[in-house]
Write a protein that holds these residues in place. Sequence first.
Motif, mmCIF file in Angstrom:
data_model
loop_
_atom_site.group_PDB
_atom_site.id
_atom_site.type_symbol
_atom_site.label_atom_id
_atom_site.label_comp_id
_atom_site.label_asym_id
_atom_site.label_seq_id
_atom_site.Cartn_x
_atom_site.Cartn_y
_atom_site.Cartn_z
ATOM 1 N N GLU A 40 0.825 -1.212 0.000
ATOM 2 C CA GLU A 40 0.000 0.000 0.000
ATOM 3 C C GLU A 40 0.855 1.257 0.000
ATOM 4 O OE1 GLU A 40 -3.214 2.306 2.904
ATOM 5 O OE2 GLU A 40 -2.560 0.278 3.391
ATOM 6 N N LYS A 41 1.902 1.279 0.834
ATOM 7 C CA LYS A 41 2.752 2.457 0.930
ATOM 8 C C LYS A 41 3.564 2.666 -0.353
ATOM 9 C CE LYS A 41 1.601 3.672 5.101
ATOM 10 N NZ LYS A 41 0.881 4.945 5.364
ATOM 11 N N ILE A 42 4.017 1.585 -0.973
ATOM 12 C CA ILE A 42 4.755 1.711 -2.225
ATOM 13 C C ILE A 42 3.843 2.286 -3.305
ATOM 14 C CG2 ILE A 42 5.895 0.445 -4.090
ATOM 15 C CD1 ILE A 42 7.622 0.805 -1.601
ATOM 16 N N SER A 43 2.592 1.843 -3.341
ATOM 17 C CA SER A 43 1.625 2.367 -4.312
ATOM 18 C C SER A 43 1.422 3.870 -4.111
ATOM 19 C CB SER A 43 0.288 1.636 -4.171
ATOM 20 O OG SER A 43 -0.677 2.170 -5.055
ATOM 21 N N GLN A 44 1.260 4.291 -2.852
ATOM 22 C CA GLN A 44 1.105 5.721 -2.566
ATOM 23 C C GLN A 44 2.353 6.495 -2.963
ATOM 24 O OE1 GLN A 44 0.238 5.995 1.627
ATOM 25 N NE2 GLN A 44 -1.653 4.804 1.480
ATOM 26 N N LEU A 45 3.500 5.895 -2.716
ATOM 27 C CA LEU A 45 4.781 6.555 -2.951
ATOM 28 C C LEU A 45 4.990 6.886 -4.426
ATOM 29 C CD1 LEU A 45 7.205 7.338 -1.131
ATOM 30 C CD2 LEU A 45 8.233 5.140 -1.729
ATOM 31 N N ILE A 46 4.603 5.971 -5.296
ATOM 32 C CA ILE A 46 4.902 6.157 -6.722
ATOM 33 C C ILE A 46 3.749 6.757 -7.524
ATOM 34 C CG2 ILE A 46 6.615 4.312 -6.714
ATOM 35 C CD1 ILE A 46 4.573 2.471 -7.950
ATOM 36 N N ASN A 47 2.542 6.757 -6.963
ATOM 37 C CA ASN A 47 1.391 7.235 -7.728
ATOM 38 C C ASN A 47 0.901 8.612 -7.311
ATOM 39 O OD1 ASN A 47 1.124 4.884 -9.383
ATOM 40 N ND2 ASN A 47 0.187 3.801 -7.646
ATOM 41 N N ASN A 48 1.398 9.141 -6.204
ATOM 42 C CA ASN A 48 0.958 10.460 -5.729
ATOM 43 C C ASN A 48 1.780 11.547 -6.417
ATOM 44 O OD1 ASN A 48 0.526 12.855 -4.229
ATOM 45 N ND2 ASN A 48 -0.018 11.666 -2.405
ATOM 46 N N GLN A 49 1.174 12.221 -7.392
ATOM 47 C CA GLN A 49 1.884 13.253 -8.150
ATOM 48 C C GLN A 49 2.213 14.468 -7.283
ATOM 49 O OE1 GLN A 49 3.034 12.811 -11.281
ATOM 50 N NE2 GLN A 49 2.211 10.736 -11.021
ATOM 51 N N GLY A 50 1.376 14.705 -6.259
ATOM 52 C CA GLY A 50 1.646 15.826 -5.365
ATOM 53 C C GLY A 50 2.959 15.646 -4.626
ATOM 54 N N LEU A 51 3.274 14.417 -4.215
ATOM 55 C CA LEU A 51 4.541 14.136 -3.550
ATOM 56 C C LEU A 51 5.712 14.502 -4.455
ATOM 57 C CD1 LEU A 51 4.083 10.640 -1.801
ATOM 58 C CD2 LEU A 51 4.034 12.900 -0.735
ATOM 59 N N LYS A 52 5.623 14.089 -5.704
ATOM 60 C CA LYS A 52 6.709 14.339 -6.650
ATOM 61 C C LYS A 52 6.944 15.832 -6.847
ATOM 62 C CE LYS A 52 5.739 10.038 -9.140
ATOM 63 N NZ LYS A 52 5.310 9.437 -10.429
ATOM 64 N N GLU A 53 5.857 16.586 -6.974
ATOM 65 C CA GLU A 53 5.988 18.025 -7.177
ATOM 66 C C GLU A 53 6.551 18.712 -5.938
ATOM 67 O OE1 GLU A 53 5.878 21.854 -8.774
ATOM 68 O OE2 GLU A 53 5.938 19.853 -9.667
ATOM 69 N N ASN A 54 6.073 18.327 -4.750
ATOM 70 C CA ASN A 54 6.593 18.910 -3.514
ATOM 71 C C ASN A 54 8.084 18.618 -3.345
ATOM 72 O OD1 ASN A 54 4.020 19.808 -2.894
ATOM 73 N ND2 ASN A 54 3.553 18.094 -1.536
ATOM 74 N N CYS A 55 8.482 17.409 -3.698
ATOM 75 C CA CYS A 55 9.896 17.037 -3.593
ATOM 76 C C CYS A 55 10.746 17.825 -4.573
ATOM 77 C CB CYS A 55 10.064 15.536 -3.824
ATOM 78 S SG CYS A 55 9.414 14.512 -2.491
ATOM 79 N N ARG A 56 10.213 18.066 -5.765
ATOM 80 C CA ARG A 56 10.945 18.864 -6.761
ATOM 81 C C ARG A 56 11.174 20.286 -6.246
ATOM 82 N NH1 ARG A 56 10.219 22.702 -10.155
ATOM 83 N NH2 ARG A 56 8.012 22.908 -9.649
#
Length: 408
Positions: free
Chosen positions: A369-385
């Motif tokens: 479940e956590k891996i799915s959230q980690l790779i599919n949440n586009q908001g996470l990717k943008e915040n990290c960028r």
Amino acid sequence: MKIAISTIGTRGDVQPYAILGKALAARGHDVTLSTARNFKALVESYGIDFHPINVDYEEILNSEEGKKILKANLFAIQRNLDKLIYPLIENSLNECYQLAQNSDLFIYRPKTLADVFTGQLNTKAVRVAVVPAMEETAAFLNPILSGFWLPGFMNRWSYKWVNLRYRVLRKPINHFCQQNGLQEHKPKIKYNIPSIYGISEHFLERPKDWSKAHQLTGFWFPEGGAVLPAEISEYLDAGEPPILITFGSMPLKREIAGMIMQTASEIKERFLIAACWSDWDVPHMEPSPNVKIISSVPFEALFPRVKAVVHHGGIGTTAECLKAGKPMFVCPVLYPVGDQYFWGDLAYKKGLGVKPVPVSRLTPNIFKEKISQLINNQGLKENCRVMAEKLASENGIENAVKLIEEGI
């Protein structure tokens, strides 16, 4: 200026001080770093002098007793006080004290317990750390207690907890003081020792109730130029960026390692496991084409090439994730006592990772479940960028050197 630096612990407790030492040496200072003997090669690779403490932390942490102590097993701690812990503390204090006396400036990590003598030194001292666990604040709970829930009004009180270590270790501390003609340490006496932290304010806001003597500088990253081994580069080039799993210097139970490897093999993603000090040699585990295990590797070169990172929550690994702009899933090994949950929870609240789960509570379903959230949440990717862009604009090590040279 002759500068002595003292730290103890795992690689994540040593490397930041080696980075700081190298930067100070580049300014013309004569720098010596004192820590456990197994870090001799690491320290000397930064071009600074090494002063050994006669202990090997990797050996201790990987021993059965060491693993029990690491889990805050009170029986294991009590059983090893006279045999292991007391001699280690006393030896470390003596080495630190002798080095400090022969220096113009003494820089130390609080975990060394050097606070027991810095107030009695003629040498100027600066407390330097990467975990804000000493200065009282109402802004957040003491990171060392992050696994416990306490109401906000108890935040400031939680910092008094660190004084308990002086009571537990009173025997070796008092013996050290007697040997060296020092006054007995009294935790209630506060000496005016300035403090700097290798943490970015973009990640952790500096508490407004701190005095000017306590500052955040920004993270201390090693210089670029590290190169990945050919075998790892080939694996990275062979497909989609993998998800990195690493628990750094933290020992991992073999059954947990096996569960993670088995679950990862069932997920349609590529995984790269950096073993470091953990043992991932699980008997009867069939190798999977989508899971590759490597030993240690320079994180600064590896992190930019992975999709996301699963790790234990050490601040050094957390900082590398932030710098590389990679979302994270933190699984604290040290829990509920320890700062690992603190950093994982902070990353989650800032939208830079998923909610942390202690490694002892990890199950195959939770992991998937956590891996799915980690790779599919586009908001996470943008915040990290965005976070990576902010960190690229600051130079934490330069700020730290400036504060040290100017006397904070």
